[in-house]
Design a protein around this motif. Sequence first.
Motif, short mmCIF file in Angstrom:
data_model
loop_
_atom_site.label_atom_id
_atom_site.label_comp_id
_atom_site.label_asym_id
_atom_site.label_seq_id
_atom_site.Cartn_x
_atom_site.Cartn_y
_atom_site.Cartn_z
N ILE A 188 -0.80 -4.22 5.63
CA ILE A 188 -1.27 -3.71 4.34
C ILE A 188 -1.70 -2.26 4.50
N SER A 189 -1.52 -1.49 3.44
CA SER A 189 -1.92 -0.08 3.47
C SER A 189 -3.22 0.08 2.72
N LEU A 190 -4.18 0.74 3.35
CA LEU A 190 -5.50 0.94 2.73
C LEU A 190 -5.94 2.37 2.97
N PRO A 191 -6.68 2.94 2.03
CA PRO A 191 -7.32 4.23 2.31
C PRO A 191 -8.29 4.06 3.48
N GLY A 192 -8.33 5.03 4.38
CA GLY A 192 -9.19 4.94 5.56
C GLY A 192 -10.64 4.69 5.22
N GLU A 193 -11.09 5.34 4.14
CA GLU A 193 -12.49 5.21 3.75
C GLU A 193 -12.83 3.77 3.35
N LEU A 194 -11.88 3.16 2.65
CA LEU A 194 -12.07 1.77 2.19
C LEU A 194 -12.13 0.83 3.39
N LEU A 195 -11.20 1.03 4.32
CA LEU A 195 -11.18 0.19 5.52
C LEU A 195 -12.45 0.39 6.34
N GLY A 196 -12.91 1.64 6.44
CA GLY A 196 -14.13 1.93 7.18
C GLY A 196 -15.33 1.22 6.59
#
Length: 149
Positions: free
Chosen positions: A17-25
């Motif tokens: 899945i692709s996620l914005p880095g900030e969201l994953l963090g």
Amino acid sequence: MAKHTHEPADELIRVGISLPGELLGAFDDIIARQGYTNRSEAIRDLIRERLVTEEWSKPSAKANVAGTLSIVYDHHQRDLVGKLIDIQHDHEGLIVSTLHVHLDHDNCLEVLVLRGAASRIESLTNALRSQRGVKHATLSMTSTGKGLR
Ligand code: NI
């Protein structure tokens, strides 16, 4: 819960899945605080939580669900104890177990373990919550586990 035929039921499927880095963090911070050591397990739990919410919100509300209802009430309130018992007897078959704690001189805590149709559980919850003298009622909606893996 409806079976999905497009994925083998028992196999673990790897998905990307692709996620914005900030969201994953932000997600990783939360799950680390909650004690998860495995991101996949945290995501699986998130999906299960969503499935339980769906089970409870089906329009038919015929789905068999489980939950616990906690109520705090003042047992000195006139006629209240009798009313609470009447309401529980009106919802026969739904209450698996109850626990009663005398919190202090005035207040009682009652925990009801419930299993049955979501609509009946909600009707019982509303009937108990709306009684005068019931100070707090909170329903924890969970699942019988049957629709989850
Ligand atoms: Ni009591």
